[in-house]
Design a protein around this motif. Structure first.
Motif, PDB file in Angstrom:
ATOM      1  N   VAL A 322     -29.025 -70.920 -13.240  1.00 53.42           N
ATOM      2  CA  VAL A 322     -29.060 -71.860 -12.119  1.00 53.42           C
ATOM      3  C   VAL A 322     -30.501 -72.289 -11.866  1.00 53.42           C
ATOM      4  CG1 VAL A 322     -28.544 -72.233  -9.678  1.00 53.42           C
ATOM      5  CG2 VAL A 322     -27.008 -70.828 -11.084  1.00 53.42           C
ATOM      6  N   VAL A 323     -30.697 -73.605 -11.766  1.00 49.81           N
ATOM      7  CA  VAL A 323     -32.026 -74.184 -11.560  1.00 49.81           C
ATOM      8  C   VAL A 323     -32.007 -75.034 -10.305  1.00 49.81           C
ATOM      9  CG1 VAL A 323     -33.857 -75.614 -12.557  1.00 49.81           C
ATOM     10  CG2 VAL A 323     -32.371 -74.263 -14.056  1.00 49.81           C
ATOM     11  N   GLY A 324     -33.012 -74.866  -9.466  1.00 40.23           N
ATOM     12  CA  GLY A 324     -33.140 -75.684  -8.271  1.00 40.23           C
ATOM     13  C   GLY A 324     -34.372 -76.560  -8.327  1.00 40.23           C
ATOM     14  N   LEU A 347     -34.631 -70.484 -11.913  1.00 43.61           N
ATOM     15  CA  LEU A 347     -35.817 -71.331 -12.047  1.00 43.61           C
ATOM     16  C   LEU A 347     -35.855 -72.308 -10.889  1.00 43.61           C
ATOM     17  CD1 LEU A 347     -35.455 -72.207 -15.854  1.00 43.61           C
ATOM     18  CD2 LEU A 347     -37.184 -70.672 -14.899  1.00 43.61           C
ATOM     19  N   LEU A 348     -37.045 -72.676 -10.465  1.00 42.77           N
ATOM     20  CA  LEU A 348     -37.198 -73.665  -9.399  1.00 42.77           C
ATOM     21  C   LEU A 348     -38.303 -74.626  -9.794  1.00 42.77           C
ATOM     22  CD1 LEU A 348     -36.112 -74.281  -6.453  1.00 42.77           C
ATOM     23  CD2 LEU A 348     -38.281 -73.310  -5.674  1.00 42.77           C
ATOM     24  N   VAL A 349     -37.974 -75.912  -9.842  1.00 39.73           N
ATOM     25  CA  VAL A 349     -38.948 -76.945 -10.171  1.00 39.73           C
ATOM     26  C   VAL A 349     -39.554 -77.443  -8.857  1.00 39.73           C
ATOM     27  CG1 VAL A 349     -39.337 -79.159 -11.307  1.00 39.73           C
ATOM     28  CG2 VAL A 349     -37.568 -77.605 -12.177  1.00 39.73           C
ATOM     29  N   VAL A 350     -40.844 -77.232  -8.698  1.00 41.59           N
ATOM     30  CA  VAL A 350     -41.521 -77.584  -7.454  1.00 41.59           C
ATOM     31  C   VAL A 350     -42.440 -78.779  -7.707  1.00 41.59           C
ATOM     32  CG1 VAL A 350     -42.943 -76.737  -5.561  1.00 41.59           C
ATOM     33  CG2 VAL A 350     -41.533 -75.134  -6.857  1.00 41.59           C
ATOM     34  N   VAL A 394     -34.447 -73.121 -20.039  1.00 38.97           N
ATOM     35  CA  VAL A 394     -33.029 -72.771 -19.852  1.00 38.97           C
ATOM     36  C   VAL A 394     -32.454 -72.223 -21.151  1.00 38.97           C
ATOM     37  CG1 VAL A 394     -30.728 -73.717 -19.412  1.00 38.97           C
ATOM     38  CG2 VAL A 394     -32.654 -74.397 -17.976  1.00 38.97           C
ATOM     39  N   ALA A 395     -32.767 -72.869 -22.282  1.00 39.78           N
ATOM     40  CA  ALA A 395     -32.259 -72.424 -23.580  1.00 39.78           C
ATOM     41  C   ALA A 395     -32.710 -71.006 -23.898  1.00 39.78           C
ATOM     42  CB  ALA A 395     -32.714 -73.390 -24.683  1.00 39.78           C
TER      43      ALA A 395
END
Length: 399
Positions: A322-324, A347-350, A394-395
């Motif tokens: 899960v990525v936010g 993971l979180l993309v900021v 992610v991979a």
């Protein structure tokens, strides 16, 4: 680059002429290999004139050049467009009864199938098993579009827009045959994009400035890397990416329902959409009027469901990643780290937004935070570059 355009026998064969033009005008050397059935729709003279090369359908033509081996060996990309149920069945089972199917067996380059057929044919279990087999082997089988088919029929199975197919193929070529371009083959990825809107009355809403460009880039790149992609799009006005299942939504509640449904068998869920934190407690069924001499009534707000936290805490599939996304205006990294801990995602993309940054732009700059404490800086550049780097991370976790 040497591109082989395989054309199988469907009415959409005429649309492949536009795809051929896009490749040729972009400087690629294109060889067209049609099936005998395809020539019932577009003649050999047309393909030869547009490509500047002779056209053959059988292995017995030009035998001294060994075309059934040489064409595939020298290709940097093999595109089958349109790809009928028949050609995909032959490819899945290794049948080689004409020049195109022989080329499919000898090619060691990336292979892209752009299916086009009636809905019933696409949904048939045999076709779906063949598609799954091709994807598992690393081929990119893009999802057909939904729309008008032959005759009066409408449904899923329409040939995707040639420009969208070309863009997907361009991404495949950019990564190259040895760059793991189909490393997401066989994976189901869910991406949300855009910005939700919470209606106040029939003409007004609470919303945000997200256009969906980053989410669309994520979906397009994932499809080019072989994944089956479900794109949940909230209030976007962008061309549909080739090869994705598009689900349109408006509100946060609708987005939650669509994402949860798609996530049931997803390997990864990326929440790139800007989801409204609040909605009006009361919806007015008629337009709210201003009254002279009176102050406007305050708008009472209630919280929307936290979709990212819900998905993170209740993973629907084993090993699901899960990525936010966190759009911040100040204390970017500090707020991002706090959000990562609070949401429980992997993971979180900021990224910093506002003053022309991120929203509506073709470029982005971000830091990807990981639950294990690592941080990956994404330098300023195209949103597709951020998408590629994020899918790399992610991979790794899916492996």
């Amino acid at each position: 680059m040497n591109v082989v355009l395989g054309v199988s026998g469907g009415i959409a064969a005429y649309k492949a002429c536009e795809l051929l033009r896009r490749f040729s005008e972009s400087g690629h050397d294109v060889r067209v290999v049609p099936t005998a059935s395809a020539l019932h729709f577009v003649g050999a003279a047309t393909w030869s004139a547009l490509s500047g090369k002779p056209v053959a359908t059988e292995v017995w033509e030009g035998v001294h050049e060994v075309p059934h081996v040489r064409i595939g060996q020298h290709a940097d990309l093999l595109v089958i467009a349109p790809a009928t149920a028949d050609i995909m069945a032959k490819a899945a089972h290794g049948i080689a009864d004409d020049l195109l199917t022989n080329t499919l067996l000898t090619a060691r380059c990336p292979v892209v199938f752009a299916p086009a057929m009636h809905t019933e044919m696409w949904e048939h279990p045999a076709t779906q098993e063949n598609v799954a087999t091709l994807r598992r082997r690393g081929a990119v089988v893009i999802e057909p579009a939904v729309g008008r088919l032959t005759g009066v029929d409408t449904g899923k199975g329409r040939f995707p827009d040639p420009d969208a197919i070309f863009e997907l193929c361009r991404r495949v070529l950019t990564r190259g045959a040895d760059a793991g371009q189909a490393d997401l083959a066989g994976r189901h990825l869910v991406v949300s994009a855009g910005g939700t809107r919470e209606p106040l009355d029939p003409v007004r809403f609470l919303g945000n400035l997200s256009t969906g460009r980053q989410g669309y880039a994520l979906a397009a790149v994932a499809a080019a890397r072989g994944a089956r992609v479900t794109l949940v799009a909230a209030n976007t006005d962008l061309p549909d990416p080739a090869g994705v299942d598009l689900v349109r939504v408006g509100t946060a509640a609708e987005l939650r329902e669509a994402v949860l449904a798609a996530a049931a068998d997803a390997d990864a869920v990326v929440m790139a959409a800007a989801v409204a934190d609040f909605r009006p407690a009361h919806y007015k069924h008629v337009k709210i009027k201003k009254v002279e001499g009176e102050s406007p009534a305050p708008v009472e707000l209630v919280r929307n469901p936290d979709v990212l936290a819900e998905i993170s805490q209740q993973r629907q599939a084993p090993g699901q990643v899960v990525v936010g996304f966190a759009a911040e205006t100040d204390d970017v990294l500090a707020n991002g780290r706090a959000k990562l801990a609070r949401k429980g995602c992997d993971l979180l993309v900021v990224n910093e937004v506002g003053r022309g940054r991120a929203f509506g732009s073709a470029d982005n700059e971000a830091v990807i935070l990981s639950r294990d404490g690592s941080e990956t800086a994404v330098p300023f550049g195209p949103k597709a570059a951020l998408a590629d780097l994020l899918w790399d991370l992610v991979a790794e976790r899916l492996r």
